[in-house]
Design a protein around this motif. Structure first.
Motif, short mmCIF file in Angstrom:
data_model
loop_
_atom_site.label_atom_id
_atom_site.label_comp_id
_atom_site.label_asym_id
_atom_site.label_seq_id
_atom_site.Cartn_x
_atom_site.Cartn_y
_atom_site.Cartn_z
N ALA A 17 0.83 -1.21 0.00
CA ALA A 17 0.00 0.00 0.00
C ALA A 17 0.87 1.26 0.00
O ALA A 17 0.59 2.22 -0.73
CB ALA A 17 -0.94 -0.01 1.20
N GLU A 18 1.94 1.26 0.82
CA GLU A 18 2.84 2.41 0.85
C GLU A 18 3.50 2.62 -0.51
O GLU A 18 3.60 3.76 -0.99
CB GLU A 18 3.90 2.21 1.93
CG GLU A 18 3.37 2.30 3.34
CD GLU A 18 4.39 1.90 4.40
OE1 GLU A 18 4.22 2.34 5.54
OE2 GLU A 18 5.34 1.14 4.09
N THR A 19 3.92 1.54 -1.12
CA THR A 19 4.56 1.63 -2.43
C THR A 19 3.57 2.15 -3.48
O THR A 19 3.93 2.98 -4.32
CB THR A 19 5.11 0.25 -2.84
OG1 THR A 19 6.07 -0.16 -1.86
CG2 THR A 19 5.79 0.30 -4.20
N ALA A 20 2.34 1.66 -3.44
CA ALA A 20 1.33 2.09 -4.41
C ALA A 20 1.04 3.58 -4.28
O ALA A 20 0.94 4.29 -5.30
CB ALA A 20 0.05 1.28 -4.22
N ILE A 21 0.92 4.07 -3.05
CA ILE A 21 0.66 5.50 -2.87
C ILE A 21 1.85 6.33 -3.33
O ILE A 21 1.68 7.35 -4.00
CB ILE A 21 0.27 5.82 -1.41
CG1 ILE A 21 -1.14 5.32 -1.15
CG2 ILE A 21 0.36 7.32 -1.13
CD1 ILE A 21 -1.67 5.61 0.23
N ASP A 22 3.06 5.88 -3.01
CA ASP A 22 4.25 6.61 -3.46
C ASP A 22 4.31 6.65 -4.99
O ASP A 22 4.65 7.69 -5.57
CB ASP A 22 5.51 5.99 -2.88
CG ASP A 22 5.74 6.38 -1.43
OD1 ASP A 22 5.07 7.31 -0.94
OD2 ASP A 22 6.60 5.73 -0.78
N ARG A 23 4.02 5.54 -5.64
CA ARG A 23 4.03 5.52 -7.11
C ARG A 23 2.97 6.45 -7.68
O ARG A 23 3.22 7.19 -8.63
CB ARG A 23 3.82 4.10 -7.62
CG ARG A 23 5.03 3.23 -7.48
CD ARG A 23 4.79 1.85 -8.06
NE ARG A 23 5.94 1.01 -7.86
CZ ARG A 23 5.89 -0.30 -7.86
NH1 ARG A 23 4.75 -0.93 -8.07
NH2 ARG A 23 6.99 -1.00 -7.65
N ALA A 24 1.76 6.39 -7.11
CA ALA A 24 0.68 7.25 -7.58
C ALA A 24 1.04 8.72 -7.38
O ALA A 24 0.81 9.57 -8.26
CB ALA A 24 -0.62 6.92 -6.87
N LEU A 25 1.64 9.04 -6.25
CA LEU A 25 2.05 10.41 -5.96
C LEU A 25 3.11 10.87 -6.96
O LEU A 25 3.03 11.98 -7.50
CB LEU A 25 2.56 10.50 -4.52
CG LEU A 25 2.86 11.87 -3.96
CD1 LEU A 25 1.66 12.80 -4.07
CD2 LEU A 25 3.27 11.75 -2.50
N ALA A 26 4.08 10.02 -7.23
CA ALA A 26 5.14 10.38 -8.18
C ALA A 26 4.58 10.56 -9.59
O ALA A 26 4.93 11.53 -10.28
CB ALA A 26 6.22 9.29 -8.18
N GLU A 27 3.71 9.67 -10.02
CA GLU A 27 3.13 9.79 -11.37
C GLU A 27 2.26 11.04 -11.50
O GLU A 27 2.28 11.72 -12.52
CB GLU A 27 2.31 8.54 -11.71
CG GLU A 27 3.16 7.31 -12.00
CD GLU A 27 4.08 7.49 -13.20
OE1 GLU A 27 3.70 8.15 -14.20
OE2 GLU A 27 5.21 6.95 -13.15
N THR A 28 1.49 11.33 -10.46
CA THR A 28 0.62 12.51 -10.50
C THR A 28 1.45 13.79 -10.48
O THR A 28 1.13 14.75 -11.19
CB THR A 28 -0.38 12.48 -9.32
OG1 THR A 28 -1.07 11.23 -9.35
CG2 THR A 28 -1.38 13.60 -9.43
N ALA A 29 2.52 13.79 -9.72
CA ALA A 29 3.42 14.95 -9.70
C ALA A 29 4.08 15.13 -11.07
O ALA A 29 4.23 16.26 -11.55
CB ALA A 29 4.46 14.79 -8.61
N PHE A 30 4.45 14.02 -11.70
CA PHE A 30 5.04 14.09 -13.04
C PHE A 30 4.03 14.66 -14.03
O PHE A 30 4.37 15.49 -14.88
CB PHE A 30 5.53 12.71 -13.48
CG PHE A 30 6.20 12.71 -14.82
CD1 PHE A 30 7.44 13.32 -14.99
CD2 PHE A 30 5.59 12.13 -15.91
CE1 PHE A 30 8.05 13.33 -16.23
CE2 PHE A 30 6.20 12.14 -17.15
CZ PHE A 30 7.43 12.75 -17.32
N LEU A 31 2.77 14.23 -13.92
CA LEU A 31 1.72 14.77 -14.78
C LEU A 31 1.59 16.27 -14.56
O LEU A 31 1.57 17.06 -15.53
CB LEU A 31 0.39 14.08 -14.49
CG LEU A 31 -0.85 14.71 -15.14
CD1 LEU A 31 -0.78 14.59 -16.66
CD2 LEU A 31 -2.11 14.09 -14.60
#
Length: 136
Positions: A17-31
């Protein structure tokens, strides 16, 4: 099923779950970071792209808040693990602030897990996790 096995399964799900949120946060920030250049490349005015940027920024804020809640959950689970005598579950796959460096990082230079100094450091890391006054 033993408490140890249940705890290990929960620890794996927490890490996922922590990894999924970090990935989502990174992808959204990149967007969000890509939006101004995309708007300029498409020759759109700042007005045309503002609602899109606002939506991406709100998503980043929501993900950051979700990450904060998950970090609190992690702390509560670690406290519960200590309370139940499952201290070994309190160490995750990544290092935490204040913990000694993870073992095996330096390859052949890292001490073997059977090394008494290594065991002492591991036990110390388990006992130095933050304690919480919030009931589990």
């Amino acid at each position: 099923m033993s408490r140890q096995v249940i705890g290990e399964a929960l620890a794996a799900r927490l890490y996922a779950a922590e990894t999924a949120i970090d990935r989502a946060l990174a992808e959204t920030a990149f967007l969000a970071a890509s939006l101004p250049a995309a708007r300029a490349d498409a020759l759109l005015s700042a007005v045309a792209g503002q609602r899109v940027f606002d939506g991406a920024a709100a998503s980043i804020s929501a993900l950051a808040e979700a990450r904060s809640h998950l970090v609190q959950t992690h702390g509560a689970l670690a406290a519960l693990a200590r309370k139940l005598g499952l201290d070994t579950l309190a160490i995750g796959p990544t290092d935490k602030p204040g913990d000694p460096p993870p073992f095996g990082v330096a390859g052949d230079l890292a001490p073997a897990r059977s090394d008494p100094v290594n065991k002492a450091l591991t036990n110390k890391a388990n006992k130095t996790l933050p304690h919480t006054t919030v009931p589990c």
